[in-house]
Design a protein around this motif. Structure first.
Motif, PDB file in Angstrom:
ATOM      1  N   LEU A  29      73.049  10.545  30.727  1.00  0.00           N
ATOM      2  CA  LEU A  29      73.490  10.189  29.375  1.00  0.00           C
ATOM      3  C   LEU A  29      73.173  11.306  28.383  1.00  0.00           C
ATOM      4  N   GLY A  30      71.929  11.804  28.405  1.00  0.00           N
ATOM      5  CA  GLY A  30      71.551  12.854  27.465  1.00  0.00           C
ATOM      6  C   GLY A  30      72.317  14.144  27.687  1.00  0.00           C
ATOM      7  N   GLY A  31      72.529  14.519  28.934  1.00  0.00           N
ATOM      8  CA  GLY A  31      73.294  15.726  29.212  1.00  0.00           C
ATOM      9  C   GLY A  31      74.733  15.619  28.760  1.00  0.00           C
ATOM     10  N   THR A  32      75.350  14.447  28.963  1.00  0.00           N
ATOM     11  CA  THR A  32      76.733  14.257  28.529  1.00  0.00           C
ATOM     12  C   THR A  32      76.847  14.297  27.013  1.00  0.00           C
ATOM     13  N   LEU A  33      75.907  13.655  26.320  1.00  0.00           N
ATOM     14  CA  LEU A  33      75.953  13.650  24.855  1.00  0.00           C
ATOM     15  C   LEU A  33      75.665  15.031  24.278  1.00  0.00           C
ATOM     16  N   SER A  34      74.808  15.807  24.919  1.00  0.00           N
ATOM     17  CA  SER A  34      74.393  17.100  24.367  1.00  0.00           C
ATOM     18  C   SER A  34      75.341  18.233  24.740  1.00  0.00           C
ATOM     19  N   TYR A  35      75.819  18.242  25.975  1.00  0.00           N
ATOM     20  CA  TYR A  35      76.581  19.394  26.462  1.00  0.00           C
ATOM     21  C   TYR A  35      77.955  19.032  27.010  1.00  0.00           C
ATOM     22  N   GLY A  36      78.390  17.812  26.806  1.00  0.00           N
ATOM     23  CA  GLY A  36      79.711  17.448  27.275  1.00  0.00           C
ATOM     24  C   GLY A  36      79.719  17.115  28.758  1.00  0.00           C
ATOM     25  N   LEU A  37      80.881  17.330  29.363  1.00  0.00           N
ATOM     26  CA  LEU A  37      81.068  16.906  30.748  1.00  0.00           C
ATOM     27  C   LEU A  37      80.173  17.680  31.705  1.00  0.00           C
ATOM     28  N   ILE A  38      79.934  18.956  31.432  1.00  0.00           N
ATOM     29  CA  ILE A  38      79.087  19.728  32.341  1.00  0.00           C
ATOM     30  C   ILE A  38      77.634  19.263  32.262  1.00  0.00           C
ATOM     31  N   GLY A  39      77.230  18.697  31.120  1.00  0.00           N
ATOM     32  CA  GLY A  39      75.885  18.143  31.000  1.00  0.00           C
ATOM     33  C   GLY A  39      75.663  16.927  31.866  1.00  0.00           C
ATOM     34  N   LEU A  40      76.763  16.333  32.346  1.00  0.00           N
ATOM     35  CA  LEU A  40      76.658  15.208  33.271  1.00  0.00           C
ATOM     36  C   LEU A  40      75.865  15.590  34.516  1.00  0.00           C
ATOM     37  N   PHE A  41      75.974  16.852  34.946  1.00  0.00           N
ATOM     38  CA  PHE A  41      75.241  17.334  36.121  1.00  0.00           C
ATOM     39  C   PHE A  41      73.981  18.088  35.721  1.00  0.00           C
ATOM     40  N   LEU A  42      74.076  18.896  34.665  1.00  0.00           N
ATOM     41  CA  LEU A  42      72.919  19.701  34.288  1.00  0.00           C
ATOM     42  C   LEU A  42      71.776  18.835  33.769  1.00  0.00           C
ATOM     43  N   GLY A  43      72.090  17.753  33.047  1.00  0.00           N
ATOM     44  CA  GLY A  43      71.054  16.884  32.489  1.00  0.00           C
ATOM     45  C   GLY A  43      70.127  16.302  33.540  1.00  0.00           C
ATOM     46  N   PRO A  44      70.655  15.600  34.547  1.00  0.00           N
ATOM     47  CA  PRO A  44      69.756  15.033  35.565  1.00  0.00           C
ATOM     48  C   PRO A  44      69.046  16.091  36.397  1.00  0.00           C
ATOM     49  N   ILE A  45      69.670  17.259  36.611  1.00  0.00           N
ATOM     50  CA  ILE A  45      68.985  18.318  37.361  1.00  0.00           C
ATOM     51  C   ILE A  45      67.764  18.800  36.593  1.00  0.00           C
ATOM     52  N   VAL A  46      67.946  19.081  35.294  1.00  0.00           N
ATOM     53  CA  VAL A  46      66.834  19.598  34.489  1.00  0.00           C
ATOM     54  C   VAL A  46      65.716  18.570  34.406  1.00  0.00           C
ATOM     55  N   LEU A  47      66.062  17.303  34.137  1.00  0.00           N
ATOM     56  CA  LEU A  47      65.023  16.280  34.018  1.00  0.00           C
ATOM     57  C   LEU A  47      64.334  16.022  35.353  1.00  0.00           C
ATOM     58  N   SER A  48      65.087  16.071  36.446  1.00  0.00           N
ATOM     59  CA  SER A  48      64.477  15.841  37.761  1.00  0.00           C
ATOM     60  C   SER A  48      63.479  16.938  38.113  1.00  0.00           C
ATOM     61  N   VAL A  49      63.889  18.185  37.913  1.00  0.00           N
ATOM     62  CA  VAL A  49      62.987  19.296  38.217  1.00  0.00           C
ATOM     63  C   VAL A  49      61.765  19.263  37.297  1.00  0.00           C
ATOM     64  N   PHE A  50      61.995  18.988  36.001  1.00  0.00           N
ATOM     65  CA  PHE A  50      60.863  18.926  35.081  1.00  0.00           C
ATOM     66  C   PHE A  50      59.917  17.779  35.436  1.00  0.00           C
ATOM     67  N   HIS A  51      60.479  16.640  35.850  1.00  0.00           N
ATOM     68  CA  HIS A  51      59.647  15.503  36.249  1.00  0.00           C
ATOM     69  C   HIS A  51      58.776  15.874  37.438  1.00  0.00           C
ATOM     70  N   ASP A  52      59.370  16.550  38.437  1.00  0.00           N
ATOM     71  CA  ASP A  52      58.583  16.918  39.609  1.00  0.00           C
ATOM     72  C   ASP A  52      57.556  17.993  39.293  1.00  0.00           C
ATOM     73  N   LEU A  53      57.914  18.931  38.415  1.00  0.00           N
ATOM     74  CA  LEU A  53      56.929  19.915  37.974  1.00  0.00           C
ATOM     75  C   LEU A  53      55.753  19.240  37.271  1.00  0.00           C
ATOM     76  N   LEU A  54      56.057  18.262  36.457  1.00  0.00           N
ATOM     77  CA  LEU A  54      55.007  17.531  35.742  1.00  0.00           C
ATOM     78  C   LEU A  54      54.124  16.775  36.720  1.00  0.00           C
ATOM     79  N   MET A  55      54.736  16.150  37.732  1.00  0.00           N
ATOM     80  CA  MET A  55      53.950  15.435  38.723  1.00  0.00           C
ATOM     81  C   MET A  55      53.057  16.377  39.532  1.00  0.00           C
ATOM     82  N   ILE A  56      53.587  17.570  39.860  1.00  0.00           N
ATOM     83  CA  ILE A  56      52.775  18.540  40.593  1.00  0.00           C
ATOM     84  C   ILE A  56      51.595  18.998  39.755  1.00  0.00           C
ATOM     85  N   TRP A  57      51.842  19.232  38.463  1.00  0.00           N
ATOM     86  CA  TRP A  57      50.755  19.661  37.579  1.00  0.00           C
ATOM     87  C   TRP A  57      49.699  18.574  37.421  1.00  0.00           C
ATOM     88  N   MET A  58      50.136  17.316  37.318  1.00  0.00           N
ATOM     89  CA  MET A  58      49.192  16.216  37.141  1.00  0.00           C
ATOM     90  C   MET A  58      48.389  15.955  38.411  1.00  0.00           C
TER      91      MET A  58
END
Length: 379
Positions: free
Chosen positions: A330-359
């Motif tokens: 949802l956030g990727g689509t609202l922020s960057y249009g149709l291409i954000g549909l894929f980039l949004g979940p990729i960025v959040l997924s990688v950031f989530h896993d990075l955060l989990m690794i750090w924690m």
């Protein structure tokens, strides 16, 4: 107190200090040259960045289908790539061509009726006056148009020309974007042949940058792209197909155009209600009671099918929480249009896993990665 300078500074004539400075300068020059070439390279590919990103996304999303089709055709990857490219182009160009032809025919018929004076606007009903705030104005404008349409069009000509120029600009922009997407499909067709080599290159670069974790993140990105393709675009295609089928069964005008609009609205996460609700209202006005009820019952599941299937398909096989994936969509689509549909979940997924690794930095690094992104264990 020892004031011997030989113990605090290099001996005069000792090249150690000078060599150290020269090495640092050489390293800075190397970094500068690499940065300069990187900047020039990015400048050269910047005009094609969106096309290349879309091509990479399509290649990753459709590669399993390409591999399966190539195996079915007797290990013929080139033929499989051609078939998938043709199908994708047909899915995109076919509905667009139908909409363009229908729009052109409608405009031509409207202009013909304006020329021969057969376009008549009925007199507005008195109930329009009772509409709050705007009833009187709409009634007056409607009554003027029903009495002398030509005079109303002459009066509104400047506003119509301005609105028409803006509409043409928007249509031209959409046309350019669609043309770029068509080129992306063609580029993705060429990427299928070297898919394994490109995947090894990406994993090698990720391994160089982050070791096993970097490779895991690359696999996580690929798995996220495929899940989003299945959960968002796949469900949207299913909704559009069922919508076209129901509309065709009940002889609703322009079923293909309506289904295509439903497809776009479902992909950009707006939903089909914006189009299907007016169609249902039209059905209750134009159809008998029985067909209208059946028509409504058949279209109702289309409103909720994505709420059921999308969360299941998007988060399938990933350890990333479903809420994170959906927020990325949802956030990727609202922020960057149709291409954000894929980039949004990729960025959040990688950031989530990075955060989990750090924690959980004391735990095994790969535990925070999904099964699809872990490296195979060596025996």
């Amino acid at each position: 107190m020892d004031d011997d300078p030989s113990r605090t500074s290099p001996v005069r004539g000792d090249p150690t200090g000078r060599s150290s400075i020269e090495a640092k300068i050489t390293e800075i020059v190397r970094i500068g040259i690499v940065a300069l070439f990187a900047y020039w390279s990015l400048t050269l590919i910047a005009p094609f960045a969106i096309i290349l990103v879309w091509a990479a996304i399509l290649a990753v999303a459709l590669y399993p289908a390409h591999a399966a089709l190539a195996a079915m055709l007797g290990t013929r990857p080139r033929l499989a790539a051609v078939l998938i490219t043709v199908v994708c182009l047909a899915v995109i160009v076919g509905p667009l061509a139908a909409i363009a032809v229908s729009f052109a025919e409608g405009v031509q018929a409207l202009l013909a009726r304006l020329d021969n004076g057969s376009l008549l606007i009925p007199v507005p009903p008195e109930s329009v006056r009772n509409w709050p705030m705007i009833g009187e104005r709409i009634y007056a404008a409607w009554g003027m148009a029903s009495g002398n349409l030509e005079a109303v069009l002459r009066q509104l000509e400047p506003s119509l020309l301005q609105a028409g120029s803006k509409a043409l600009g928007k249509i031209a922009s959409i046309g350019v974007d669609l043309l770029g997407f068509v080129v992306s499909v063609l580029v993705a067709g060429f990427l299928f042949g070297s898919g394994e080599r490109l995947a090894e290159t990406a994993q090698g670069f990720a391994s160089r940058m982050g070791g096993d974790r970097g490779v895991g993140f690359v696999r996580l990105a690929a798995a996220t792209i495929r899940n989003v393709a299945r959960g968002v675009i796949g469900v949207a295609l299913l909704q559009a197909f069922l919508c076209a089928l129901v509309l065709s069964l009940f002889d609703v005008p322009a079923p293909g155009a309506i289904a295509f609009v439903v497809l776009i609205l479902c992909i950009v996460q707006i939903g089909p209600a914006l189009v299907l609700l007016p169609v249902i209202i039209w059905a209750w006005v134009a159809m008998d009671f029985g067909p209208a009820v059946l028509f409504t019952l058949l279209l109702t599941p289309l409103f909720i099918i994505d709420n059921v299937m999308k969360p299941i398909l998007v988060a399938r096989g990933l350890s990333t929480p479903t809420l994170v994936i959906l927020l990325g969509v949802l956030g990727g689509t609202l922020s960057y249009g149709l291409i954000g549909l894929f980039l949004g979940p990729i960025v959040l997924s990688v950031f989530h896993d990075l955060l989990m690794i750090w924690m959980h930095s004391g735990a095994v690094p790969e535990k925070s990665l999904p099964e699809s992104s872990r490296l195979p264990r060596q025996t």
